[in-house]
Design an enzyme around this catalytic site. Structure first.
Site, PDB file in Angstrom:
ATOM      1  N   ALA A  72      -4.071  -8.535  -4.452  1.00 52.61           N
ATOM      2  CA  ALA A  72      -4.575  -9.855  -4.043  1.00 52.61           C
ATOM      3  C   ALA A  72      -3.457 -10.886  -4.121  1.00 52.61           C
ATOM      4  O   ALA A  72      -3.536 -11.867  -4.856  1.00 52.61           O
ATOM      5  CB  ALA A  72      -5.750 -10.266  -4.922  1.00 52.61           C
ATOM      6  N   GLY A  79      -7.636  -8.660  -0.066  1.00 50.94           N
ATOM      7  CA  GLY A  79      -7.906  -8.795  -1.488  1.00 50.94           C
ATOM      8  C   GLY A  79      -8.467 -10.153  -1.844  1.00 50.94           C
ATOM      9  O   GLY A  79      -9.411 -10.269  -2.645  1.00 50.94           O
ATOM     10  N   TYR A 130       2.904   5.333   5.098  1.00 53.11           N
ATOM     11  CA  TYR A 130       1.661   4.613   4.791  1.00 53.11           C
ATOM     12  C   TYR A 130       0.442   5.472   5.081  1.00 53.11           C
ATOM     13  O   TYR A 130      -0.431   5.659   4.222  1.00 53.11           O
ATOM     14  CB  TYR A 130       1.629   3.319   5.606  1.00 53.11           C
ATOM     15  CG  TYR A 130       0.332   2.564   5.560  1.00 53.11           C
ATOM     16  CD1 TYR A 130      -0.032   1.854   4.422  1.00 53.11           C
ATOM     17  CD2 TYR A 130      -0.515   2.527   6.665  1.00 53.11           C
ATOM     18  CE1 TYR A 130      -1.227   1.135   4.389  1.00 53.11           C
ATOM     19  CE2 TYR A 130      -1.698   1.817   6.640  1.00 53.11           C
ATOM     20  CZ  TYR A 130      -2.055   1.119   5.497  1.00 53.11           C
ATOM     21  OH  TYR A 130      -3.235   0.418   5.464  1.00 53.11           O
TER      22      TYR A 130
END
Length: 258
Positions: A14, A21, A168
């Site tokens: 976040a 987030g 990723y």
């Protein structure tokens, strides 16, 4: 009573107020949850979109101004000790931890020709290893009462090709495949485990061509938003979702790049 009153939730990743987030944290605070925010702004600073000018402290101030009980920890999840330290921080701050929203992610933008062992290792360390160790640490201190929640985050690699994000998507695909096994293991202990694919969220990284391409594959003619994702997160954390476990749920409006 708000749906999440009395629940303590850890939300990782976040760092930026425009991103998922932060959107999740806003919704959880609105629903009555106590929140420990995790951030690692250095990752964003190294990306083309950059770090949030106000830093995660600005999000903490915003949430507290809205009446939330919120604390914040900055920690590099590439450190193998960090996941257990995060769970310890939640218990130190609030005396308990009821749910983990593992929203953090490392993105590197490597296609096959640019692929390096170093980036593969780092992506797995942050995206996969840290998440598994976070679940381990959470479960180890859970009291086996009903209401435990783990939410993992995958990406859209199982719905369409992402050839420019190999480290990723490899590390995120692992979380997708781990979900059912973790769910079976933890359901007897009162913990549900689910996985969210939030779909393409325009959180400040997309250029005009990318925005147009996503819209062309979206039946609703728009991108997903952090608010869309946050609504699903809040429901999965609630008592209404206590029979839902082992699922990967796409919150993407039917998006498909195929």
């Amino acid at each position: 009573m708000p749906a999440l009153e009395g629940r303590v939730v850890l939300v990782t990743g976040a760092s930026r107020r425009i991103a998922i987030g932060a959107g999740v944290a806003r919704r959880l605070v609105a629903d009555g949850a106590t929140v420990l925010l995790h951030s690692w702004s250095q990752h964003d600073a190294d990306q083309p979109w950059g770090a949030d000018e106000g830093g995660p402290e600005a999000l903490v101030e915003e949430l507290r101004a809205a009446g939330g009980t919120v604390e914040h920890v900055s920690m590099d999840l590439a450190d193998p000790a960090a996941p257990h330290a995060l769970v310890d921080a939640a218990h130190s701050a609030f005396g308990r931890l009821d749910a983990v929203v593992a929203n953090h992610a490392r993105s590197s933008g490597q296609a096959l020709e640019q692929l390096t062992a170093e980036e593969l290792d780092l992506s797995y360390a942050v995206n996969t290893r840290a998440t598994l160790l976070l679940v381990q640490a959470f479960a180890a201190r859970h009291d086996d009462a009903p209401g435990g929640r783990v939410l993992l985050f995958t990406s859209g690699q199982y719905r369409g090709a992402m050839p420019d994000e190999l480290p990723y998507i490899a590390s995120k695909a692992a979380l997708h495949e781990l979900t059912a096994s973790l769910a079976v293991h933890l359901m007897p202990r009162g913990i549900t485990v689910n996985c969210i694919n939030p779909g393409p969220n325009d959180t400040g990284y997309a250029d005009d061509a990318t925005r147009a391409a996503v819209i062309a594959h979206s039946p609703a003619g728009r991108w997903s938003t952090p608010g869309d994702t946050a609504r699903l997160v809040a429901w999965l954390l609630s008592d209404e979702a206590d029979w839902i476990t082992g699922q990967t749920i796409a919150s993407d409006g039917g998006f498909s790049s195929r």
